[in-house]
Design a protein around this motif. Structure first.
Motif, PDB file in Angstrom:
ATOM      1  N   LEU A 326       0.809  -1.291   0.012  1.00  0.00           N
ATOM      2  CA  LEU A 326      -0.085   0.063   0.109  1.00  0.00           C
ATOM      3  C   LEU A 326       0.797   1.190  -0.213  1.00  0.00           C
ATOM      4  CD1 LEU A 326      -2.624  -0.968   2.400  1.00  0.00           C
ATOM      5  CD2 LEU A 326      -2.973  -1.064  -0.013  1.00  0.00           C
ATOM      6  N   LEU A 327       1.955   1.022   0.610  1.00  0.00           N
ATOM      7  CA  LEU A 327       2.906   2.255   0.544  1.00  0.00           C
ATOM      8  C   LEU A 327       3.441   2.505  -0.889  1.00  0.00           C
ATOM      9  CD1 LEU A 327       4.941   1.654   3.819  1.00  0.00           C
ATOM     10  CD2 LEU A 327       3.206   3.516   3.464  1.00  0.00           C
ATOM     11  N   ALA A 328       3.854   1.398  -1.703  1.00  0.00           N
ATOM     12  CA  ALA A 328       4.014   1.692  -2.958  1.00  0.00           C
ATOM     13  C   ALA A 328       2.941   2.250  -3.846  1.00  0.00           C
ATOM     14  CB  ALA A 328       4.399  -0.065  -3.502  1.00  0.00           C
ATOM     15  N   ALA A 329       1.761   1.811  -3.423  1.00  0.00           N
ATOM     16  CA  ALA A 329       0.603   2.270  -4.102  1.00  0.00           C
ATOM     17  C   ALA A 329       0.362   3.962  -3.813  1.00  0.00           C
ATOM     18  CB  ALA A 329      -0.620   1.585  -3.649  1.00  0.00           C
ATOM     19  N   ALA A 430       1.377  13.055   3.251  1.00  0.00           N
ATOM     20  CA  ALA A 430       0.708  11.784   3.430  1.00  0.00           C
ATOM     21  C   ALA A 430       0.881  11.214   4.787  1.00  0.00           C
ATOM     22  CB  ALA A 430       1.473  10.628   2.665  1.00  0.00           C
ATOM     23  N   GLU A 431      -0.265  10.621   5.476  1.00  0.00           N
ATOM     24  CA  GLU A 431      -0.262  10.375   6.738  1.00  0.00           C
ATOM     25  C   GLU A 431       0.251   8.959   6.754  1.00  0.00           C
ATOM     26  OE1 GLU A 431      -3.992   9.466   8.811  1.00  0.00           O
ATOM     27  OE2 GLU A 431      -4.566  11.605   8.204  1.00  0.00           O
ATOM     28  N   ALA A 432       1.060   8.700   7.895  1.00  0.00           N
ATOM     29  CA  ALA A 432       1.805   7.460   7.860  1.00  0.00           C
ATOM     30  C   ALA A 432       0.787   6.498   8.508  1.00  0.00           C
ATOM     31  CB  ALA A 432       2.985   7.901   9.005  1.00  0.00           C
ATOM     32  N   PRO A 433       1.002   5.225   7.941  1.00  0.00           N
ATOM     33  CA  PRO A 433       0.038   4.249   8.727  1.00  0.00           C
ATOM     34  C   PRO A 433       0.158   3.868  10.179  1.00  0.00           C
ATOM     35  CG  PRO A 433       1.727   3.188   7.148  1.00  0.00           C
ATOM     36  CD  PRO A 433       1.825   4.857   7.075  1.00  0.00           C
ATOM     37  N   GLY A 434      -0.547   3.483  10.940  1.00  0.00           N
ATOM     38  CA  GLY A 434      -0.315   3.383  12.226  1.00  0.00           C
ATOM     39  C   GLY A 434       0.877   2.533  12.823  1.00  0.00           C
ATOM     40  N   ALA A 435       1.062   1.618  12.406  1.00  0.00           N
ATOM     41  CA  ALA A 435       2.171   0.849  12.579  1.00  0.00           C
ATOM     42  C   ALA A 435       3.720   1.421  12.552  1.00  0.00           C
ATOM     43  CB  ALA A 435       2.357  -0.722  11.718  1.00  0.00           C
ATOM     44  N   LEU A 436       3.604   2.480  11.522  1.00  0.00           N
ATOM     45  CA  LEU A 436       4.936   3.059  11.402  1.00  0.00           C
ATOM     46  C   LEU A 436       5.030   4.222  12.538  1.00  0.00           C
ATOM     47  CD1 LEU A 436       5.320   3.486   7.676  1.00  0.00           C
ATOM     48  CD2 LEU A 436       6.643   2.155   9.225  1.00  0.00           C
ATOM     49  N   VAL A 437       3.725   4.832  12.770  1.00  0.00           N
ATOM     50  CA  VAL A 437       3.834   5.689  13.781  1.00  0.00           C
ATOM     51  C   VAL A 437       4.387   5.367  14.994  1.00  0.00           C
ATOM     52  CG1 VAL A 437       1.981   7.532  15.007  1.00  0.00           C
ATOM     53  CG2 VAL A 437       1.833   6.937  12.679  1.00  0.00           C
ATOM     54  N   GLN A 438       3.677   4.004  15.345  1.00  0.00           N
ATOM     55  CA  GLN A 438       4.198   3.263  16.550  1.00  0.00           C
ATOM     56  C   GLN A 438       5.677   3.037  16.574  1.00  0.00           C
ATOM     57  OE1 GLN A 438       2.376   2.646  19.314  1.00  0.00           O
ATOM     58  NE2 GLN A 438       4.280   2.315  20.345  1.00  0.00           N
ATOM     59  N   ALA A 465      10.209   0.288   4.966  1.00  0.00           N
ATOM     60  CA  ALA A 465       8.879   0.537   4.724  1.00  0.00           C
ATOM     61  C   ALA A 465       8.933   1.839   3.545  1.00  0.00           C
ATOM     62  CB  ALA A 465       8.089   0.614   5.813  1.00  0.00           C
ATOM     63  N   GLY A 466       9.729   2.587   3.242  1.00  0.00           N
ATOM     64  CA  GLY A 466       9.679   3.552   2.525  1.00  0.00           C
ATOM     65  C   GLY A 466       9.429   4.905   3.138  1.00  0.00           C
ATOM     66  N   CYS A 479       8.326  11.047   7.296  1.00  0.00           N
ATOM     67  CA  CYS A 479       7.827  11.385   6.015  1.00  0.00           C
ATOM     68  C   CYS A 479       8.049  10.554   5.317  1.00  0.00           C
ATOM     69  CB  CYS A 479       8.638  12.793   5.740  1.00  0.00           C
ATOM     70  SG  CYS A 479       9.135  13.937   6.650  1.00  0.00           S
ATOM     71  N   PRO A 480       7.166  10.454   4.143  1.00  0.00           N
ATOM     72  CA  PRO A 480       7.684   9.326   2.874  1.00  0.00           C
ATOM     73  C   PRO A 480       9.026   9.593   2.405  1.00  0.00           C
ATOM     74  CG  PRO A 480       5.749  10.646   2.324  1.00  0.00           C
ATOM     75  CD  PRO A 480       6.042  11.383   3.524  1.00  0.00           C
ATOM     76  N   LYS A 481       9.836   8.907   2.145  1.00  0.00           N
ATOM     77  CA  LYS A 481      11.163   8.833   1.487  1.00  0.00           C
ATOM     78  C   LYS A 481      10.862   9.499   0.034  1.00  0.00           C
ATOM     79  CE  LYS A 481      13.880   5.106   2.736  1.00  0.00           C
ATOM     80  NZ  LYS A 481      14.560   3.874   2.338  1.00  0.00           N
TER      81      LYS A 481
END
Ligand code: AMP
Ligand code: ZN
Length: 482
Positions: A326-329, A430-438, A465-466, A479-481
């Motif tokens: 989904l990050l790639a998407a 872009a909002e980061a997914p919850g797992a990454l925020v953790q 994870a990008g 931030c997204p790379k």
């Protein structure tokens, strides 16, 4: 415009799609069993069926799309009773949830969405007809079975021979069906049992309920007639469901049921079959909760060819559930959105374009090749690849406003065919997914505790994870790379 071509499970060939009536392409998709939320595997099938419909319509072929709701079967009856609700309350609830998910994923609404419970008289009528013609028989307990040996071409779709049928099909037979003449005969009507509770209907053979396969045959006939253009479902439906539908319908009407059979290969998660017990069963709501958008899921679902399995990558190389697919998407959609905005700016066309606008587009400019990929056996990954190649080739800054407008319309047409709704550009990061925020919070805590090794490890995991962490005076940013 060239005609669409599609692989046909029956003939094992890629064949051109031509409507039987010469005007409207009429097709049936087996719909969801409404006993829980649809999972992302179900949506791989429904999303690709939607791209199929959009491609046909945008190629100039009007469609008539029927997709049923399976609201009476073993699972809906079992689970509604376990939850102390009537079958209708229970299945209405899950139907609404399904339709909400479909809207979020930008699926076109079928022209008709019939429910099996509302078509029981049609099913009884078909059983009566099959019995009169010698294709069905009643057992002592009031169940009715289809006599497989009476239908000569049984097994044509799934290429079963009689030997395989006799020896292999017993796995699909449930214990309550012991009164059948042959192990491969299947139930058209199931006699009432105690565990069915209030869920039974009257029939000439006594109280009971219809068999699942028959429900689809009856609804197909009601809305599409004896013969229609195409029938579709996931690959698990080839046998026995579609094989049995063909037997019932063709034995009853004497006509070929469908001109084309379109089956979609399953979605896997992290290389395995999706299941609740394996902990890799995902729904749209769960992914939204994890910080992703329905468009990101849709993009991931169309990124593989429908004739190949799609491996949805949920866990990154470190084993964390960061959803790399989904990050790639997300990144791909952002690139598409930026490109679209640059064409809007260059063309001066600020009014948003709609599906109707796409239907009216005549020339597709640089994006014609991408649409051709869809016409050629619904090759969605090829179409996406060609979109990105065309984006590189088009020098937007060098285009006149007129040419930019043409390119924008061609680009819009392919986005509509794929059903991709692009994110707004220039908005918040872009909002980061919850797992990454953790993970980022854990890394911050490790850093505060001067646990440098752990802090570096977490930074690497986030990077895999990008995403990247930028330390600031006040704390940090995720931030997204770029
Ligand atoms: P069901 O709700 O189980 O009746 O399934 C609805 C549709 O989803 C059917 O066309 C199934 O063949 C399809 N389906 C089920 N599991 C998957 C999967 N893992 N990947 C793709 N399609 C699936
Ligand atoms: Zn069906």
């Amino acid at each position: 415009m060239p005609k669409m071509r599609l692989f046909d499970t029956m003939s094992r060939e890629v064949r051109e799609l031509t409507p039987l009536d010469g005007r409207v392409f009429r097709f049936y998709c087996c719909g969801p069993t409404v006993y829980g939320p649809a999972h992302i595997g179900n949506f791989r099938t429904f999303v690709l069926q939607d791209v199929f419909r959009r491609t046909l319509e945008l190629s100039g072929m009007p469609t008539f799309h029927v997709r049923n709701l399976t609201d009476v079967d073993d699972k809906t009856i079992r689970d509604s009773q376990a939850g102390g609700r009537t079958l209708k309350e229970f299945t209405d609830f899950w139907r609404d949830r399904f339709q909400e998910d479909c809207a979020k994923l930008n699926l076109l609404t079928p022209h008709i969405e019939p429910s099996a419970v509302e078509h029981i008289p049609h099913q009884v009528e078909m059983i009566r007809d099959l019995m009169e013609k010698g294709h069905a028989y009643a057992s002592d307990d009031g169940s009715v079975y289809f006599k497989v040996s009476s239908f000569e071409s049984y097994g044509r779709l799934s290429r079963l021979d009689q030997r395989e049928l006799r020896e292999g099909a017993s796995g699909s037979v449930s214990d309550d069906e012991y009164e059948k003449d042959s192990v491969c005969d299947f139930a058209l009507w199931k006699a009432r049992r105690d565990e069915d509770g209030d869920n039974y209907w009257d029939s000439p053979w006594g109280q009971g309920r219809p068999g699942w396969h028959l429900e689809c045959s009856a609804m197909c006939r009601e809305y599409l007639g004896d013969t229609f253009d195409l029938h579709s479902g996931g690959v698990d439906l080839v046998f026995p469901h579609h094989e049995n539908e063909i037997a019932q319908s063709e034995a009853c009407t004497g006509h070929r049921m469908a001109g084309h059979w379109f089956h979609l290969t399953h979605l896997l998660v992290d290389g395995g079959k999706m299941s609740k017990s394996a902990g890799n069963f995902y729904t749209l709501s769960q992914l939204i909760e994890a910080g992703f958008s329905p468009a990101e899921l849709r993009y991931a679902l169309i990124s593989a060819n429908y004739r190949q399995p799609l491996n949805f990558v949920a866990k990154d190389t470190a084993g964390s559930e960061t959803f790399p697919a989904l990050l790639a998407a997300r990144q791909a959609l952002q690139r598409l959105a930026k490109f679209s905005q640059s064409l809007v700016d260059a063309s001066g066309l600020t009014e948003p374009l709609t599906y109707d606008d796409a239907l009216a587009v005549t020339g597709q400019g640089s994006f014609g090749g991408a649409f051709e990929a869809l016409l050629n056996d619904l090759n969605t990954p090829d179409a996406l690849g060609r979109v990105f190649s065309a984006m590189k080739a088009v020098q937007v800054e060098a285009l006149s406003a007129d040419v930019a407008a043409q390119e924008l319309k061609g680009f819009h047409l392919i986005m509509e065919a794929l059903g991709l709704v692009l994110p707004a550009t220039g908005g918040p990061v872009a909002e980061a997914p919850g797992a990454l925020v953790q993970l980022a919070a854990d890394r911050w805590a490790a850093k505060q505790a001067k646990n440098w090794a752990e802090s570096d490890r977490l930074r690497d995991e986030i990077s895999a994870a990008g995403w990247e962490i930028k330390d600031t005076k006040e704390g940090y940013e995720l931030c997204p790379k770029s």
